[in-house]
Write a protein that holds these residues in place. Structure first.
Motif, PDB file in Angstrom:
ATOM      1  N   LEU A   1     -37.926 -56.835 -52.223  1.00  0.00           N
ATOM      2  CA  LEU A   1     -37.559 -57.891 -51.295  1.00  0.00           C
ATOM      3  C   LEU A   1     -36.479 -58.756 -51.914  1.00  0.00           C
ATOM      4  O   LEU A   1     -36.454 -58.971 -53.122  1.00  0.00           O
ATOM      5  CB  LEU A   1     -38.778 -58.759 -50.963  1.00  0.00           C
ATOM      6  CG  LEU A   1     -39.923 -58.047 -50.262  1.00  0.00           C
ATOM      7  CD1 LEU A   1     -41.139 -58.964 -50.198  1.00  0.00           C
ATOM      8  CD2 LEU A   1     -39.508 -57.621 -48.864  1.00  0.00           C
ATOM      9  N   ARG A   2     -35.618 -59.242 -51.082  1.00  0.00           N
ATOM     10  CA  ARG A   2     -34.609 -60.189 -51.542  1.00  0.00           C
ATOM     11  C   ARG A   2     -35.146 -61.602 -51.385  1.00  0.00           C
ATOM     12  O   ARG A   2     -35.937 -61.884 -50.485  1.00  0.00           O
ATOM     13  CB  ARG A   2     -33.331 -60.063 -50.711  1.00  0.00           C
ATOM     14  CG  ARG A   2     -32.641 -58.723 -50.747  1.00  0.00           C
ATOM     15  CD  ARG A   2     -31.417 -58.793 -49.843  1.00  0.00           C
ATOM     16  NE  ARG A   2     -30.877 -57.482 -49.526  1.00  0.00           N
ATOM     17  CZ  ARG A   2     -29.853 -56.937 -50.179  1.00  0.00           C
ATOM     18  NH1 ARG A   2     -29.310 -57.590 -51.170  1.00  0.00           N
ATOM     19  NH2 ARG A   2     -29.389 -55.753 -49.832  1.00  0.00           N
TER      20      ARG A   2
ATOM     21  N   ILE B   1     -45.562 -68.450 -50.453  1.00  0.00           N
ATOM     22  CA  ILE B   1     -44.867 -67.232 -50.864  1.00  0.00           C
ATOM     23  C   ILE B   1     -44.085 -66.716 -49.665  1.00  0.00           C
ATOM     24  O   ILE B   1     -44.647 -66.514 -48.584  1.00  0.00           O
ATOM     25  CB  ILE B   1     -45.862 -66.165 -51.352  1.00  0.00           C
ATOM     26  CG1 ILE B   1     -46.536 -66.652 -52.644  1.00  0.00           C
ATOM     27  CG2 ILE B   1     -45.157 -64.838 -51.577  1.00  0.00           C
ATOM     28  CD1 ILE B   1     -47.628 -65.741 -53.140  1.00  0.00           C
ATOM     29  N   SER B   2     -42.801 -66.524 -49.859  1.00  0.00           N
ATOM     30  CA  SER B   2     -41.959 -66.057 -48.762  1.00  0.00           C
ATOM     31  C   SER B   2     -40.851 -65.171 -49.324  1.00  0.00           C
ATOM     32  O   SER B   2     -40.650 -65.097 -50.525  1.00  0.00           O
ATOM     33  CB  SER B   2     -41.348 -67.245 -48.015  1.00  0.00           C
ATOM     34  OG  SER B   2     -40.537 -68.010 -48.891  1.00  0.00           O
ATOM     35  N   ALA B   3     -40.155 -64.527 -48.416  1.00  0.00           N
ATOM     36  CA  ALA B   3     -39.045 -63.671 -48.839  1.00  0.00           C
ATOM     37  C   ALA B   3     -38.055 -63.564 -47.693  1.00  0.00           C
ATOM     38  O   ALA B   3     -38.433 -63.646 -46.517  1.00  0.00           O
ATOM     39  CB  ALA B   3     -39.548 -62.286 -49.237  1.00  0.00           C
ATOM     40  N   ASP B   4     -36.792 -63.368 -48.048  1.00  0.00           N
ATOM     41  CA  ASP B   4     -35.775 -63.163 -47.024  1.00  0.00           C
ATOM     42  C   ASP B   4     -36.127 -61.921 -46.210  1.00  0.00           C
ATOM     43  O   ASP B   4     -36.559 -60.911 -46.754  1.00  0.00           O
ATOM     44  CB  ASP B   4     -34.402 -62.969 -47.678  1.00  0.00           C
ATOM     45  CG  ASP B   4     -33.925 -64.239 -48.345  1.00  0.00           C
ATOM     46  OD1 ASP B   4     -34.548 -65.296 -48.131  1.00  0.00           O
ATOM     47  OD2 ASP B   4     -32.915 -64.168 -49.070  1.00  0.00           O
TER      48      ASP B   4
ATOM     49  N   ALA C   1     -44.504 -66.033 -43.912  1.00  0.00           N
ATOM     50  CA  ALA C   1     -44.541 -66.823 -45.134  1.00  0.00           C
ATOM     51  C   ALA C   1     -46.001 -67.179 -45.357  1.00  0.00           C
ATOM     52  O   ALA C   1     -46.653 -67.753 -44.492  1.00  0.00           O
ATOM     53  CB  ALA C   1     -43.687 -68.070 -45.013  1.00  0.00           C
ATOM     54  N   TRP C   2     -46.515 -66.830 -46.505  1.00  0.00           N
ATOM     55  CA  TRP C   2     -47.938 -67.013 -46.766  1.00  0.00           C
ATOM     56  C   TRP C   2     -48.166 -68.275 -47.575  1.00  0.00           C
ATOM     57  O   TRP C   2     -47.447 -68.555 -48.519  1.00  0.00           O
ATOM     58  CB  TRP C   2     -48.495 -65.805 -47.511  1.00  0.00           C
ATOM     59  CG  TRP C   2     -48.614 -64.624 -46.619  1.00  0.00           C
ATOM     60  CD1 TRP C   2     -47.617 -63.807 -46.189  1.00  0.00           C
ATOM     61  CD2 TRP C   2     -49.805 -64.166 -45.997  1.00  0.00           C
ATOM     62  NE1 TRP C   2     -48.110 -62.854 -45.352  1.00  0.00           N
ATOM     63  CE2 TRP C   2     -49.456 -63.044 -45.207  1.00  0.00           C
ATOM     64  CE3 TRP C   2     -51.134 -64.564 -46.016  1.00  0.00           C
ATOM     65  CZ2 TRP C   2     -50.387 -62.345 -44.466  1.00  0.00           C
ATOM     66  CZ3 TRP C   2     -52.050 -63.856 -45.283  1.00  0.00           C
ATOM     67  CH2 TRP C   2     -51.682 -62.767 -44.518  1.00  0.00           C
TER      68      TRP C   2
END
Lengths: 351, 489
Positions: free
Chosen positions: A271-272, A292-295, A300-301
């Motif tokens: 993941l970016r 916690i998230s990702a592009d 988003a957790w």
């Protein structure tokens, strides 16, 4: 089982399970019984055994760990259908007063009760989703750390009592105002009784269930590295996991790095822009929320650690460090999911 | 093991091109220098450390022919040995940790060809990357030294990878070696992360290292002293080493001039912390340069229609030779810098070197130990490279934006968004013998997974596939013939 405290050799370093049958459940409520059946299906021959070196010298195997796992339910809320696996790994050293001389001569690498890694998994049967939080050194390979400041979850203890059936093991967290965990193995009945009391907002929730214990051992692991690695595994769908790792140096210097990937049907995709953000209220010892998230990832957790739940305050009893309960906010409905808790023993990272 | 193999030696990309066999012991004397280039070189070479350039572009190299510079002699055989054994990059992962990771990932016990085992400053062995991290590719079962690695993955945060290795270090020496390496990777990591697998951040890496180096002592500076480069590094497709014998200057902008061996030591900027260290490496640098200049391109391994190729040679001499040089006894490679207004390829690489920040980096270089023998002077355009072994160097253009030669020669067919399909360059089926390039697929813009790092989106900054439209007016038959001829180079 062999009485007298010394068990037969010969099982090697294969993980040996102490497993209870579903018959020990105190309340045969239907849903719980279903869960118990699942355990029984997974372990068709539930006999209680210990590792062969349990009461013996361990010249060749100086690394021990214990795994405790349980299925529990909350009788106060029929909505709670979840499984909590709690993996606690630590070396064993006989306490003063123990009758077993062999135990006293144990050459385990760690002091009694030192925690060398932790994994907590909660599973929500209603949504078939789960979260796993792992904190470990050694590239999360499962090896322990050896640190000057031994880690512990609360005053978690392993008690070895040679009387009666020779094995009563319990883990008791004395943070009674918030949580009491008692796990017992009674070798006479070959069962592991689970009593877990969680206090939230001054309301006690008594959790009962079934569980098992795994004791293993091996070679002495390497000395501790220069970096802590925290690893969070979030099961976002039956065949998908979001795995995020964060590294921090023991020295407190250098970068904090975060990376992550999605695992779908066994295939990993990096993941970016993975983010691991923490918020911590003044006076609290632990983060009150981890996001916690990702592009490119719609979800988003959030792991919420309410300040009023557990041991957020520094003035814990006798200076003990305790676990923290975290609730997970589901990204699909932005509502806190009742009953989903993650034990987050911040002490594992050497605070 | 990919842990850090791709992290640091992209800066060795600085060692791309070199001049040929005319060598003297004088590092500064010019041979065949054009008047304008000589003036520029002399002016820059005469700069003192405090000197200021008078005009905004007087420091730039002129367009047109690049002059030839004399090079220090070297022993190619010794250079090959140095390439694989010397400690020109003397920081890295402690060997014990490296091998433990190898075991964990179930790779071979042998060190990868892209690494060297060297003795670190604490006296313990460390594994560092060598030049082949970016300049070597296993092609159809054979390691081709000098072939740019067009599948190196710079899309990850290199600092995260190195930090993870820190979980395995033990003892003061290992910790010290690892920290030295990890601190530097952490400092430069934000400036060398690419959008797409295959493209290289060499230019930004060099800039970031310059920002962290003292110009006088070459001491590592934890806090950058110069402005740091963009966090969107311009992508670079790594040129092959075997063209060095034809080239008078290194890099896409032909900015690396005069003594190429010393210029190549930009590869040592990550770890060498003193002038004395650089001087030691400089002792064998001419040998490495001599070895690189001796390399030959790999032969095209598939069938060639020689009759068709003969037809294509006519097209090549008519269309390509003026800039890229003849391979049939005509005009030799002319070392021509083409103005950006003329070539019209993506300008970001050029802009990053010629803007104000680029000028400060060049000033640092020219005022430093490196500038005692070499000169950094980019131009407002790109060099037209020799085309030896061009069949093997896909994707094309300086930023690797065009996946095949066929698409390069027919611009309207160039994919706007495409995705690498190749995972094994040893598999002959991975290569498209019709279009001359690695297999790929076209994608619709905006419809792909943003986390898919194998996607090349030419809409990204610096990733455009524009320009170099030569070939668009060829008939299909002429283009086929030209492609066939290009297989023979």
């Amino acid at each position: 089982m062999t009485s007298g405290g010394v068990l037969p050799q010969g099982l090697g370093n294969v993980d040996v399970l102490a497993l209870l049958s579903s018959s020990v459940i105190s309340d045969p409520e239907r849903g719980t019984a279903d869960l118990n059946n699942r355990i029984a299906d997974s372990y068709p021959n539930p006999s209680l055994q210990y590792a062969t070196q349990y009461y013996a010298l361990q010249p060749a195997y100086r690394f021990e760990y214990w795994v405790l796992a349980a299925m529990v339910r909350d009788p106060n809320s029929q909505q709670w259908r979840w499984q909590e696996d709690q993996f606690v790994r630590f070396g064993v050293k006989a306490r003063d007063g123990t009758n077993h001389a062999a135990v006293e001569q144990s050459v385990s690498a760690w002091e009694f009760g030192s925690i060398v890694g932790h994994q907590s998994t909660t599973y929500d049967f209603s949504s078939a989703r789960s979260e796993t939080f792992v904190q470990a050194d050694r590239l999360a390979l499962g090896f322990a750390e050896v640190s000057e400041n031994s880690m512990s979850i609360g005053s978690t203890e392993l008690q070895v009592d040679g009387s009666g059936c020779n094995s009563v093991m319990s883990i008791d967290s004395p943070a009674a105002q918030h949580q009491s965990l008692q796990w017992q193995v009674d070798t006479c009945v070959e069962s592991l009784l689970i009593n877990d009391t969680v206090f939230a907002s001054n309301t006690a929730s008594v959790l009962n269930g079934v569980g098992w214990v795994n004791h293993s051992y091996g070679q002495l692991p390497n000395q501790a590295g220069a970096v802590f690695i925290e690893r969070s595994v979030i099961h976002i769908a039956p065949d998908q996991q979001l795995i995020v790792e964060r590294s921090r140096r023991r020295s407190g210097q250098g970068p904090v790095t975060v990376s992550g990937f999605i695992k779908r049907a066994g295939v990993e995709q990096r993941l970016r822009g993975v983010q691991w953000q923490e918020e911590q209220l003044p006076g609290n010892r632990f983060p009150t929320m981890i996001t916690i998230s990702a592009d490119g990832l719609a979800e988003a957790w959030q792991l919420n650690v309410p300040a009023d739940v557990l041991n957020q305050r520094a003035e814990s009893p006798a200076g003990q460090q305790h676990g923290v309960l975290a609730t997970s906010t589901a990204p699909d409905n932005n509502e806190p999911r009742p009953g989903i808790v993650t034990l987050y023993p911040r002490t594992l990272v050497g605070s | 093991m990919r842990l850090f193999g791709v992290v640091i030696t992209c800066l060795i990309l600085s060692a791309c091109n070199n001049t040929d066999t005319t060598q003297t012991t004088s590092g500064k004397s010019n041979i065949g220098t054009s008047a304008s280039a000589s003036a520029s070189a002399s002016a820059s070479a005469s700069l003192g450390k405090e000197a200021e350039l008078e005009t905004s572009d007087s420091w730039l190299s002129p367009l047109g022919s690049v002059p030839e510079y004399s090079q220090r002699p070297g022993d190619a055989q010794r250079g090959r040995e140095a390439l694989f054994n010397e400690s020109y990059v003397n920081c890295g992962i402690p060997e014990r940790v490296f091998r433990q990771l190898q075991t964990s990932f179930q790779t071979s016990n042998d060190l990868p060809f892209s690494t060297n085992r060297v003795i670190g400053k604490t006296g313990i062995p460390v594994v560092s990357s060598n030049c082949l991290s970016c300049h070597g590719t296993s092609l159809f079962g054979e390691l081709v030294i000098g072939l740019g690695n067009e599948f190196a993955d710079f899309t990850q945060n290199p600092s995260a990878l190195v930090e993870r290795a820190g979980a395995l270090v033990q003892g003061a020496q290992e910790v010290a070696e690892w920290e030295r390496f990890a601190d530097r990777i952490a400092a430069i990591a934000p400036y060398i992360q690419m959008e797409t697998v295959g493209v290289n951040p060499a230019k930004n890496l060099t800039f970031a290292l310059i920002a962290h180096r003292d110009v006088d002592t070459h001491e590592w500076l934890p806090e950058a002293r110069l402005p740091l480069p963009s966090t969107q590094p311009p992508p670079i497709s790594v040129p092959p080493w075997w063209r060095m014998s034809k080239k008078h200057a290194l890099f896409n902008l032909a900015e690396a001039r005069e003594d190429h061996a010393r210029m190549m030591l930009a590869a040592s900027m990550l770890c060498a912390d003193s002038i004395a260290e650089l001087d030691n490496i400089d002792q064998y640098a001419p040998d490495i340069r001599a070895y690189l200049s001796s390399l030959e391109p790999p032969a095209y391994p598939f069938a060639i229609d020689t009759a068709l190729a003969d037809q294509g040679q006519v097209e090549y001499e008519r269309l390509c030779a003026d800039c890229h040089g003849s391979h049939a006894g005509g005009l030799p490679y002319p070392n021509r810098l083409i103005a950006i207004e003329d070539i019209k390829t993506d300008p970001e690489v050029m802009l990053s070197s010629t803007d104000e920040r680029g000028k400060r980096y060049a000033d640092w270089f020219n005022q430093s130990w490196f500038g005692q023998r070499s000169l950094a002077a980019p131009a407002l355009g790109y060099i037209a490279p020799p085309l030896d072994g061009i069949w093997a160097t896909a994707p094309y253009l300086h930023n690797g934006s065009v996946p095949t030669l066929a698409a390069l020669l027919e611009p309207k067919t160039r994919p706007t968004v495409w995705r690498h399909l190749v995972t094994d360059t040893n598999d002959p089926e991975s290569y498209n013998t019709q279009d001359l390039g690695w297999r790929h697929e076209r994608l619709q813009a905006g419809s792909y997974d943003l986390n898919d790092t194998r996607v090349y989106d030419t809409n990204r900054l610096g990733y455009a596939n524009s320009g170099h439209t030569m070939g668009q007016e060829l008939s299909p038959e002429q283009r086929l013939a030209l492609l066939e001829y290009l297989k023979t180079l």
